[in-house]
Design a protein around this motif. Sequence first.
Motif, PDB file in Angstrom:
ATOM      1  N   UNK A 111      93.074  25.315  29.674  1.00 39.59           N
ATOM      2  CA  UNK A 111      92.644  24.488  28.548  1.00 39.59           C
ATOM      3  C   UNK A 111      91.939  23.219  29.011  1.00 39.59           C
ATOM      4  N   UNK A 112      92.380  22.650  30.115  1.00 35.37           N
ATOM      5  CA  UNK A 112      91.842  21.367  30.594  1.00 35.37           C
ATOM      6  C   UNK A 112      90.753  21.524  31.649  1.00 35.37           C
ATOM      7  N   UNK A 113      90.474  22.744  32.099  1.00 38.92           N
ATOM      8  CA  UNK A 113      89.590  22.922  33.238  1.00 38.92           C
ATOM      9  C   UNK A 113      88.177  22.422  32.977  1.00 38.92           C
ATOM     10  N   UNK A 114      87.624  22.700  31.806  1.00 42.81           N
ATOM     11  CA  UNK A 114      86.267  22.242  31.514  1.00 42.81           C
ATOM     12  C   UNK A 114      86.188  20.722  31.580  1.00 42.81           C
ATOM     13  N   UNK A 115      87.126  20.040  30.930  1.00 42.64           N
ATOM     14  CA  UNK A 115      87.110  18.577  30.931  1.00 42.64           C
ATOM     15  C   UNK A 115      87.351  18.031  32.333  1.00 42.64           C
ATOM     16  N   UNK A 116      88.267  18.648  33.073  1.00 43.63           N
ATOM     17  CA  UNK A 116      88.560  18.212  34.439  1.00 43.63           C
ATOM     18  C   UNK A 116      87.307  18.302  35.316  1.00 43.63           C
ATOM     19  N   UNK A 117      86.624  19.448  35.241  1.00 48.28           N
ATOM     20  CA  UNK A 117      85.410  19.629  36.026  1.00 48.28           C
ATOM     21  C   UNK A 117      84.333  18.632  35.620  1.00 48.28           C
ATOM     22  N   UNK A 118      84.188  18.440  34.320  1.00 50.58           N
ATOM     23  CA  UNK A 118      83.166  17.526  33.796  1.00 50.58           C
ATOM     24  C   UNK A 118      83.441  16.087  34.215  1.00 50.58           C
ATOM     25  N   UNK A 119      84.668  15.615  33.996  1.00 50.44           N
ATOM     26  CA  UNK A 119      84.984  14.221  34.306  1.00 50.44           C
ATOM     27  C   UNK A 119      84.869  13.938  35.806  1.00 50.44           C
ATOM     28  N   UNK A 120      85.355  14.852  36.616  1.00 43.55           N
ATOM     29  CA  UNK A 120      85.298  14.612  38.056  1.00 43.55           C
ATOM     30  C   UNK A 120      83.843  14.592  38.546  1.00 43.55           C
ATOM     31  N   UNK A 121      82.994  15.439  37.969  1.00 42.92           N
ATOM     32  CA  UNK A 121      81.584  15.423  38.342  1.00 42.92           C
ATOM     33  C   UNK A 121      80.917  14.117  37.897  1.00 42.92           C
ATOM     34  N   UNK A 122      81.247  13.672  36.690  1.00 40.51           N
ATOM     35  CA  UNK A 122      80.671  12.430  36.184  1.00 40.51           C
ATOM     36  C   UNK A 122      81.038  11.237  37.064  1.00 40.51           C
ATOM     37  N   UNK A 123      82.270  11.226  37.558  1.00 44.84           N
ATOM     38  CA  UNK A 123      82.765  10.091  38.320  1.00 44.84           C
ATOM     39  C   UNK A 123      82.522  10.231  39.818  1.00 44.84           C
ATOM     40  N   UNK A 124      82.055  11.391  40.256  1.00 47.33           N
ATOM     41  CA  UNK A 124      81.846  11.602  41.674  1.00 47.33           C
ATOM     42  C   UNK A 124      83.136  11.665  42.457  1.00 47.33           C
ATOM     43  N   UNK A 125      84.179  12.213  41.826  1.00 50.49           N
ATOM     44  CA  UNK A 125      85.474  12.333  42.486  1.00 50.49           C
ATOM     45  C   UNK A 125      85.566  13.710  43.129  1.00 50.49           C
TER      46      UNK A 125
END
Length: 317
Positions: free
Chosen positions: A53-67
């Motif tokens: 359920x959280x994978x899309x948001x996790x991938x998106x946020x980490x890419x946005x932040x460069x983490x």
Amino acid sequence: MMHVCPPPKAALDTWLNANGSIRGGNYGHLLLEQQGESDDVLVAALRPYFESAHLDARTHFHAQLGIDLHPDAGRPADIRYPNCLPSTAQRGLFGEVMAGLVTEAYQDEFVGGHPWRVPIFLFRKHEDVENYLWALKYDDEREREIYGRHGTDFLGISLNAAGDVVRMIVGEAKWRVSLTDSVVAGVLLGPKKKDKAGNSAHNGRGVWFEVNRDSPVPWGLRQLQRLLEEHDPDGYAAAILSMDRAVLGIASIPGRTNLILIVGNGAERRGTGDCLIGWEEMPVEYKAPHDLQVVEVILEKGHELIDKLYTSLWNMP
């Protein structure tokens, strides 16, 4: 990333006792009461669904932040979505995932008997989470609460044989640590305020108010369309086109079921089978023209389960 994990139905059947009813063809009520332990076995069973359920948001946020989450990347281990969010935010997310989980797991007991699917959750559409993570990246002692996500809490769809969206289920999910009558009344009817005479009454700005005035095409439908265009434009081509035509007003709007999910710990003096929202007939406060499905999830020490579950996400060997 698409949501592809099926609900752990066997674990749910051990954990929750289901008691459902459908009244008048357009109102359904499902009571789910905890009967099994919220132990490590349950956490292990729920974890894949919550990670999906959280994978899309996790991938998106980490890419946005460069983490970079690689062990050798040198980033602090606690700057990760959704593990590092404040507990109040995680409780809200838990309720929204539960809306999808019960929709997929108990759809045969939902009003209308529609075959629901949840292709992807809408969690990346939470700007304040991204702002919070950005600040936390540079100051790992940053502490503040997170503003709730605007728009639709949860959205599922039903497709016909051609792949068109013919119906949508639009959900409001609310977590409360203690589900007393007064607490739930505040959720549904809005907080109480005193008039000039000192009398208290609900201000009428609760869940019923929001559901009754929601737009015919919910914001979440457009968000879901855009996510499907990004992740699986071929597999969901017909669904994407049908959603786009509905948004643009050149085709009829898909049928709709509204879902109200209340989840939290049962009140101290609550009796088995007691409901917080009447199941015998449609609540009089509900004025929308769509089918209504109410789900009450009554837990024991649910806050402790949420803490264990969200700590475990992407954390197990």
